[in-house]
Design a protein around this motif. Structure first.
Motif, PDB file in Angstrom:
ATOM      1  N   GLY A  10      32.887  45.251  37.942  1.00 37.74           N
ATOM      2  CA  GLY A  10      33.331  46.137  39.015  1.00 37.74           C
ATOM      3  C   GLY A  10      34.840  46.236  39.136  1.00 37.74           C
ATOM      4  N   TYR A  11      35.259  47.375  39.644  1.00 35.94           N
ATOM      5  CA  TYR A  11      36.680  47.649  39.808  1.00 35.94           C
ATOM      6  C   TYR A  11      37.331  46.617  40.732  1.00 35.94           C
ATOM      7  CZ  TYR A  11      41.007  50.013  40.952  1.00 35.94           C
ATOM      8  OH  TYR A  11      42.337  50.296  41.137  1.00 35.94           O
ATOM      9  N   GLY A  12      38.493  46.119  40.336  1.00 31.24           N
ATOM     10  CA  GLY A  12      39.229  45.151  41.138  1.00 31.24           C
ATOM     11  C   GLY A  12      38.972  43.704  40.764  1.00 31.24           C
ATOM     12  N   THR A  13      37.971  43.461  39.919  1.00 29.28           N
ATOM     13  CA  THR A  13      37.630  42.086  39.547  1.00 29.28           C
ATOM     14  C   THR A  13      38.763  41.409  38.782  1.00 29.28           C
ATOM     15  OG1 THR A  13      35.298  42.686  39.449  1.00 29.28           O
ATOM     16  CG2 THR A  13      35.925  40.623  38.387  1.00 29.28           C
ATOM     17  N   ALA A  14      39.402  42.125  37.866  1.00 30.22           N
ATOM     18  CA  ALA A  14      40.488  41.534  37.082  1.00 30.22           C
ATOM     19  C   ALA A  14      41.626  41.082  37.996  1.00 30.22           C
ATOM     20  CB  ALA A  14      40.999  42.517  36.033  1.00 30.22           C
ATOM     21  N   GLU A  15      41.927  41.872  39.001  1.00 28.91           N
ATOM     22  CA  GLU A  15      42.995  41.504  39.939  1.00 28.91           C
ATOM     23  C   GLU A  15      42.603  40.265  40.743  1.00 28.91           C
ATOM     24  OE1 GLU A  15      46.641  41.457  41.595  1.00 28.91           O
ATOM     25  OE2 GLU A  15      46.002  42.717  39.923  1.00 28.91           O
ATOM     26  N   LEU A  16      41.337  40.154  41.135  1.00 26.49           N
ATOM     27  CA  LEU A  16      40.868  38.967  41.857  1.00 26.49           C
ATOM     28  C   LEU A  16      40.972  37.715  40.981  1.00 26.49           C
ATOM     29  CD1 LEU A  16      37.708  40.390  43.669  1.00 26.49           C
ATOM     30  CD2 LEU A  16      39.904  39.789  44.705  1.00 26.49           C
ATOM     31  N   ILE A  17      40.624  37.857  39.700  1.00 26.33           N
ATOM     32  CA  ILE A  17      40.737  36.738  38.763  1.00 26.33           C
ATOM     33  C   ILE A  17      42.200  36.330  38.632  1.00 26.33           C
ATOM     34  CG2 ILE A  17      40.458  36.003  36.352  1.00 26.33           C
ATOM     35  CD1 ILE A  17      38.018  37.935  36.244  1.00 26.33           C
ATOM     36  N   LYS A  18      43.067  37.320  38.525  1.00 25.42           N
ATOM     37  CA  LYS A  18      44.505  37.050  38.386  1.00 25.42           C
ATOM     38  C   LYS A  18      45.023  36.274  39.599  1.00 25.42           C
ATOM     39  CE  LYS A  18      48.843  39.392  37.401  1.00 25.42           C
ATOM     40  NZ  LYS A  18      49.471  40.692  37.149  1.00 25.42           N
ATOM     41  N   LYS A  19      44.661  36.709  40.796  1.00 27.29           N
ATOM     42  CA  LYS A  19      45.090  36.014  42.014  1.00 27.29           C
ATOM     43  C   LYS A  19      44.536  34.597  42.069  1.00 27.29           C
ATOM     44  CE  LYS A  19      45.804  40.080  44.882  1.00 27.29           C
ATOM     45  NZ  LYS A  19      45.303  40.886  46.004  1.00 27.29           N
ATOM     46  N   ALA A  20      43.267  34.445  41.725  1.00 23.29           N
ATOM     47  CA  ALA A  20      42.637  33.111  41.743  1.00 23.29           C
ATOM     48  C   ALA A  20      43.296  32.180  40.734  1.00 23.29           C
ATOM     49  CB  ALA A  20      41.145  33.224  41.453  1.00 23.29           C
ATOM     50  N   SER A  21      43.723  32.730  39.606  1.00 22.86           N
ATOM     51  CA  SER A  21      44.325  31.896  38.557  1.00 22.86           C
ATOM     52  C   SER A  21      45.657  31.295  38.988  1.00 22.86           C
ATOM     53  CB  SER A  21      44.519  32.711  37.272  1.00 22.86           C
ATOM     54  OG  SER A  21      45.598  33.619  37.407  1.00 22.86           O
ATOM     55  N   LEU A  22      46.301  31.903  39.968  1.00 20.75           N
ATOM     56  CA  LEU A  22      47.604  31.418  40.427  1.00 20.75           C
ATOM     57  C   LEU A  22      47.505  30.323  41.477  1.00 20.75           C
ATOM     58  CD1 LEU A  22      49.372  34.881  40.582  1.00 20.75           C
ATOM     59  CD2 LEU A  22      49.489  33.168  38.749  1.00 20.75           C
ATOM     60  N   MET A  23      46.286  30.041  41.946  1.00 21.81           N
ATOM     61  CA  MET A  23      46.093  28.972  42.924  1.00 21.81           C
ATOM     62  C   MET A  23      46.094  27.616  42.222  1.00 21.81           C
ATOM     63  SD  MET A  23      43.111  30.539  45.264  1.00 21.81           S
ATOM     64  CE  MET A  23      43.245  32.137  46.010  1.00 21.81           C
ATOM     65  N   THR A  24      46.488  26.606  42.923  1.00 21.88           N
ATOM     66  CA  THR A  24      46.545  25.256  42.376  1.00 21.88           C
ATOM     67  C   THR A  24      45.141  24.668  42.253  1.00 21.88           C
ATOM     68  OG1 THR A  24      48.675  24.938  43.437  1.00 21.88           O
ATOM     69  CG2 THR A  24      47.538  22.957  42.712  1.00 21.88           C
ATOM     70  N   CYS A  25      44.939  23.937  41.175  1.00 19.69           N
ATOM     71  CA  CYS A  25      43.640  23.295  40.946  1.00 19.69           C
ATOM     72  C   CYS A  25      43.887  21.927  40.315  1.00 19.69           C
ATOM     73  CB  CYS A  25      42.781  24.145  40.017  1.00 19.69           C
ATOM     74  SG  CYS A  25      41.231  23.369  39.557  1.00 19.69           S
ATOM     75  N   LYS A  26      43.393  20.907  40.951  1.00 19.75           N
ATOM     76  CA  LYS A  26      43.473  19.555  40.390  1.00 19.75           C
ATOM     77  C   LYS A  26      42.045  19.052  40.232  1.00 19.75           C
ATOM     78  CE  LYS A  26      47.947  18.552  42.311  1.00 19.75           C
ATOM     79  NZ  LYS A  26      48.940  18.281  41.373  1.00 19.75           N
ATOM     80  N   ARG A  27      41.697  18.779  38.997  1.00 23.56           N
ATOM     81  CA  ARG A  27      40.331  18.349  38.705  1.00 23.56           C
ATOM     82  C   ARG A  27      40.333  16.871  38.329  1.00 23.56           C
ATOM     83  NH1 ARG A  27      39.269  22.426  35.176  1.00 23.56           N
ATOM     84  NH2 ARG A  27      38.836  23.922  36.773  1.00 23.56           N
ATOM     85  N   GLN A  42      39.868  28.370  34.471  1.00 21.74           N
ATOM     86  CA  GLN A  42      39.507  27.930  33.112  1.00 21.74           C
ATOM     87  C   GLN A  42      38.045  28.171  32.791  1.00 21.74           C
ATOM     88  OE1 GLN A  42      40.499  23.792  32.928  1.00 21.74           O
ATOM     89  NE2 GLN A  42      42.437  24.155  31.901  1.00 21.74           N
ATOM     90  N   TYR A  43      37.172  27.836  33.717  1.00 24.26           N
ATOM     91  CA  TYR A  43      35.738  27.911  33.476  1.00 24.26           C
ATOM     92  C   TYR A  43      35.069  29.058  34.227  1.00 24.26           C
ATOM     93  CZ  TYR A  43      36.384  23.128  31.714  1.00 24.26           C
ATOM     94  OH  TYR A  43      36.789  22.025  31.014  1.00 24.26           O
ATOM     95  N   GLU A  44      35.846  29.894  34.886  1.00 24.04           N
ATOM     96  CA  GLU A  44      35.320  30.997  35.693  1.00 24.04           C
ATOM     97  C   GLU A  44      34.556  31.991  34.808  1.00 24.04           C
ATOM     98  OE1 GLU A  44      34.100  33.661  38.206  1.00 24.04           O
ATOM     99  OE2 GLU A  44      35.060  31.839  38.944  1.00 24.04           O
ATOM    100  N   PHE A  45      33.294  32.214  35.117  1.00 23.02           N
ATOM    101  CA  PHE A  45      32.423  33.072  34.315  1.00 23.02           C
ATOM    102  C   PHE A  45      33.049  34.446  34.041  1.00 23.02           C
ATOM    103  CE2 PHE A  45      28.965  36.138  33.837  1.00 23.02           C
ATOM    104  CZ  PHE A  45      28.222  35.538  32.823  1.00 23.02           C
ATOM    105  N   LYS A  46      33.595  35.075  35.065  1.00 29.27           N
ATOM    106  CA  LYS A  46      34.140  36.426  34.920  1.00 29.27           C
ATOM    107  C   LYS A  46      35.459  36.458  34.157  1.00 29.27           C
ATOM    108  CE  LYS A  46      31.830  38.048  39.061  1.00 29.27           C
ATOM    109  NZ  LYS A  46      31.972  38.526  40.430  1.00 29.27           N
ATOM    110  N   ASN A  47      36.073  35.310  33.935  1.00 36.23           N
ATOM    111  CA  ASN A  47      37.327  35.212  33.189  1.00 36.23           C
ATOM    112  C   ASN A  47      37.078  34.986  31.697  1.00 36.23           C
ATOM    113  OD1 ASN A  47      40.236  34.945  32.995  1.00 36.23           O
ATOM    114  ND2 ASN A  47      39.928  32.761  32.760  1.00 36.23           N
ATOM    115  N   LEU A  48      35.836  34.802  31.315  1.00 32.80           N
ATOM    116  CA  LEU A  48      35.486  34.413  29.942  1.00 32.80           C
ATOM    117  C   LEU A  48      34.593  35.444  29.278  1.00 32.80           C
ATOM    118  CD1 LEU A  48      34.551  30.733  30.824  1.00 32.80           C
ATOM    119  CD2 LEU A  48      36.726  31.547  29.920  1.00 32.80           C
TER     120      LEU A  48
END
Length: 140
Positions: free
Chosen positions: A96-113, A61-67
């Protein structure tokens, strides 16, 4: 019997400051910024802070590279003309190349804030937004 429409929960105050930080970060000294999908130039107050991976993915949600700054039209899923590929290209060119895929993978992880974590994030993003505004001579 009619169904009641669900009201959307208001976004946390941390989002206000993160959105402002991102829009100011990518703006020029006059407060103008380009939409990352269509390339049009707008004042930072006229654009949204769009997500590559949508808001419902709490981990990014707040990831710099996702916004990034997006005009209202491009950020609207009903009017955006399916230009999410342009957002991906912008991410790849910028980070850089591959960043979008890293964001996509990170977005699928569970997060409880926890509520107090939102407050900590809000204060951090507030400092960042104020620093960006100060750099550009913009008064908040």
């Amino acid at each position: 019997m009619r169904r009641r429409s669900k009201k959307a929960k208001p976004r946390p105050r941390a989002w206000y400051w993160r959105s402002l930080h991102i829009r100011l970060h990518y703006s020029d000294d006059n407060g103008y910024v380009n939409c990352v999908t269509c390339g049009e130039n707008y004042h930072y107050k006229e654009v949204d802070c769009g997500h590559y991976r949508k808001w419902s993915h709490k981990n990014t949600q707040y990831e710099f590279k996702n916004l990034a700054p997006q005009c209202k039209s491009c950020n609207d899923p009903h009017r955006g003309d399916g230009r999410s590929g342009d957002f991906v290209l912008w991410i790849e060119r910028t980070f850089g190349y591959g960043t979008a895929e890293l964001i996509k993978k990170a977005s699928l992880m569970t997060c409880k804030r926890l509520p107090h974590e939102e407050e900590i994030l809000k204060e951090e993003f507030k400092k960042l937004a104020k620093a960006e505004a100060e750099k550009r001579g913009i008064r908040l």
